[in-house]
Design an enzyme around this catalytic site. Structure first.
Site, PDB file in Angstrom:
ATOM      1  N   ASP A  44       1.246 -68.998   3.761  1.00 10.01           N
ATOM      2  CA  ASP A  44       2.019 -67.425   3.502  1.00 10.01           C
ATOM      3  C   ASP A  44       2.900 -67.102   2.375  1.00 10.01           C
ATOM      4  O   ASP A  44       3.770 -66.810   2.509  1.00 10.01           O
ATOM      5  CB  ASP A  44       2.545 -67.468   5.317  1.00 10.01           C
ATOM      6  CG  ASP A  44       3.238 -68.255   5.676  1.00 10.01           C
ATOM      7  OD1 ASP A  44       3.848 -69.621   4.730  1.00 10.01           O
ATOM      8  OD2 ASP A  44       4.146 -68.506   5.977  1.00 10.01           O
TER       9      ASP A  44
ATOM     10  N   GLU B  35       5.824 -69.715   2.158  1.00  9.29           N
ATOM     11  CA  GLU B  35       7.594 -70.404   2.240  1.00  9.29           C
ATOM     12  C   GLU B  35       7.657 -71.099   1.766  1.00  9.29           C
ATOM     13  O   GLU B  35       6.733 -71.456   1.392  1.00  9.29           O
ATOM     14  CB  GLU B  35       7.282 -70.339   4.320  1.00  9.29           C
ATOM     15  CG  GLU B  35       7.749 -69.411   5.074  1.00  9.29           C
ATOM     16  CD  GLU B  35       7.462 -69.914   6.376  1.00  9.29           C
ATOM     17  OE1 GLU B  35       8.048 -71.170   6.757  1.00  9.29           O
ATOM     18  OE2 GLU B  35       7.593 -68.893   7.201  1.00  9.29           O
TER      19      GLU B  35
ATOM     20  N   GLN C  77      21.612 -54.825 -10.361  1.00  8.09           N
ATOM     21  CA  GLN C  77      21.780 -53.365  -9.479  1.00  8.09           C
ATOM     22  C   GLN C  77      23.212 -54.189  -9.452  1.00  8.09           C
ATOM     23  O   GLN C  77      23.278 -54.016  -8.387  1.00  8.09           O
ATOM     24  CB  GLN C  77      20.840 -54.014  -8.858  1.00  8.09           C
ATOM     25  CG  GLN C  77      18.989 -53.784  -8.899  1.00  8.09           C
ATOM     26  CD  GLN C  77      18.042 -54.341  -8.112  1.00  8.09           C
ATOM     27  OE1 GLN C  77      18.413 -53.425  -6.564  1.00  8.09           O
ATOM     28  NE2 GLN C  77      16.639 -54.883  -8.114  1.00  8.09           N
TER      29      GLN C  77
ATOM     30  N   HIS D 263      24.298 -59.900 -16.414  1.00  7.64           N
ATOM     31  CA  HIS D 263      24.174 -58.291 -17.517  1.00  7.64           C
ATOM     32  C   HIS D 263      25.269 -57.370 -17.566  1.00  7.64           C
ATOM     33  O   HIS D 263      25.556 -56.969 -18.199  1.00  7.64           O
ATOM     34  CB  HIS D 263      22.719 -58.224 -16.788  1.00  7.64           C
ATOM     35  CG  HIS D 263      22.430 -56.794 -17.027  1.00  7.64           C
ATOM     36  ND1 HIS D 263      21.467 -56.852 -18.802  1.00  7.64           N
ATOM     37  CD2 HIS D 263      22.349 -55.089 -16.942  1.00  7.64           C
ATOM     38  CE1 HIS D 263      21.468 -55.222 -18.977  1.00  7.64           C
ATOM     39  NE2 HIS D 263      21.675 -54.621 -17.840  1.00  7.64           N
TER      40      HIS D 263
ATOM     41  N   LYS E 105      20.074 -46.563 -28.243  1.00 12.59           N
ATOM     42  CA  LYS E 105      19.288 -45.664 -27.226  1.00 12.59           C
ATOM     43  C   LYS E 105      18.804 -44.884 -27.098  1.00 12.59           C
ATOM     44  O   LYS E 105      20.361 -44.918 -25.531  1.00 12.59           O
ATOM     45  CB  LYS E 105      18.771 -47.228 -27.009  1.00 12.59           C
ATOM     46  CG  LYS E 105      17.056 -47.530 -26.484  1.00 12.59           C
ATOM     47  CD  LYS E 105      17.415 -49.051 -25.714  1.00 12.59           C
ATOM     48  CE  LYS E 105      18.490 -49.533 -24.604  1.00 12.59           C
ATOM     49  NZ  LYS E 105      18.240 -50.720 -24.066  1.00 12.59           N
TER      50      LYS E 105
ATOM     51  N   ARG F  94      17.266 -44.357 -23.080  1.00 16.91           N
ATOM     52  CA  ARG F  94      16.058 -44.468 -21.735  1.00 16.91           C
ATOM     53  C   ARG F  94      15.911 -43.780 -20.783  1.00 16.91           C
ATOM     54  O   ARG F  94      16.920 -43.150 -20.024  1.00 16.91           O
ATOM     55  CB  ARG F  94      16.991 -45.774 -21.408  1.00 16.91           C
ATOM     56  CG  ARG F  94      15.266 -47.180 -20.411  1.00 16.91           C
ATOM     57  CD  ARG F  94      16.080 -47.908 -19.663  1.00 16.91           C
ATOM     58  NE  ARG F  94      15.885 -49.173 -20.657  1.00 16.91           N
ATOM     59  CZ  ARG F  94      15.484 -49.792 -20.863  1.00 16.91           C
ATOM     60  NH1 ARG F  94      13.613 -49.865 -21.031  1.00 16.91           N
ATOM     61  NH2 ARG F  94      15.585 -50.721 -21.529  1.00 16.91           N
TER      62      ARG F  94
ATOM     63  N   ASP G 100      20.825 -59.323 -27.796  1.00 18.10           N
ATOM     64  CA  ASP G 100      21.069 -59.123 -26.448  1.00 18.10           C
ATOM     65  C   ASP G 100      20.776 -60.294 -25.201  1.00 18.10           C
ATOM     66  O   ASP G 100      20.580 -60.943 -25.890  1.00 18.10           O
ATOM     67  CB  ASP G 100      19.291 -58.508 -26.188  1.00 18.10           C
ATOM     68  CG  ASP G 100      19.672 -56.996 -26.068  1.00 18.10           C
ATOM     69  OD1 ASP G 100      20.832 -57.094 -24.600  1.00 18.10           O
ATOM     70  OD2 ASP G 100      18.545 -56.403 -25.021  1.00 18.10           O
TER      71      ASP G 100
END
Length: 291
Positions: free
Chosen positions: A37, A39, A96, A129, A191, A193, A218
């Protein structure tokens, strides 16, 4: 037994081994069993120090699986060691770090709670990041950079009048640092985006790169869209060879093939994510952050 243990997650076995050698620490390996499954069952093989443990686990795809395994390793280490340092060479979810569009969840805020809850006293990442992501953590954090290690690699190559290039304005400081350590100039392209489609456009008109070997710098390459667009633009400007230097080479969806097709001579990355481009070792840089 050593007063320091390095616990190796499955996603960072080679790097963990190098790090344990640098720290002269006891290496504890982990075994992963994945059930039907999906896990993960994690088991440690070896004795863990009662004083301090360093868990090494990169959170690259499959991101959620590697994250759960990292948290499981930290939790188990905390049962034995009084101090647990989490070394996350590639920090998944670092993009995020804020609410870009209404209703978006700031997942780095969730990770901050998870690492603390699992028992980590400190988290070390390599070229995260955005440092803003660590602002959501209430435990100690440290970001180290692979730039000096990458620079040393490129210094050994015979490059013609090299120029450092950032594919966007967001990486301008990174390119400047790389150029300063390398001893040459740098430029940063403009740039744009689309936040919904992800489509990239280079808005810079002209740059003077004729005949010069270029190093596109980068922090990470995921699908390679920005690198492809930048390379195509620079090749039209009659530049020499184009190299890519990045810390984290995710290279999803045939990104390496697309980048090479665009005209890149070689992709060079750090061993934060294992792969054939990961020729630059950052274990010494991480070891200094732990000591």
């Amino acid at each position: 037994m050593s007063s320091l243990s390095v616990i190796s997650g499955k996603s960072s076995e080679a790097l963990a081994k190098r790090l344990s050698n640098k720290l002269k620490a006891n290496l504890v390996k982990s075994e992963i069993r994945v059930f039907a499954d999906g896990e993960s069952k994690v088991t440690l093989n070896g004795k863990v120090s009662k004083k301090k443990s360093v868990v090494v686990q990169s959170i690259y795809p499959p991101v959620d699986t590697n994250l759960i395994q990292a948290l499981s390793l930290i939790s188990k280490a905390k049962e034995i060691s009084s101090q647990v340092i989490a070394v996350i060479p590639y920090m998944g979810y670092a993009r995020q770090d804020r609410e870009f569009l209404p209703g978006e969840i700031v997942t780095m805020k969730v990770l901050g709670k998870l690492f603390k809850g699992a028992g980590a006293s400190k988290v070390i990442a390599v070229d995260i990041h955005s440092l803003l992501g660590f602002n959501h953590f209430t435990i100690k954090t440290k970001n180290v950079t692979a730039i000096p290690d990458l620079v040393e690699y490129f210094k050994k190559l015979r490059l013609k009048n090299p120029l450092i290039v950032s594919p966007d304005q967001g990486g301008k400081e990174r390119a400047e640092e790389f150029a300063n350590k390398f001893g040459t100039e740098y430029i940063a392209l403009v740039k744009k985006r689309d936040r919904k489609t992800g489509k990239v456009q280079i808005q810079t008109k002209n740059v003077e790169v004729s005949g010069r070997d270029l190093i596109l710098v980068d922090d990470m390459i995921s699908t390679g869209g920005s690198i492809v667009k930048a390379t195509q633009f620079l090749k039209k400007q009659k530049c020499g060879r184009v190299f890519v230097a990045c810390t984290h080479a995710l290279l999803m969806n045939d990104a390496e093939k697309k980048i090479k097709k665009a005209g890149v001579t070689k992709i060079v990355s750090a061993n934060t994510i294992p792969g054939k481009t990961s020729v630059v070792d950052v274990s010494n840089t991480i070891a200094k952050a732990i000591i």
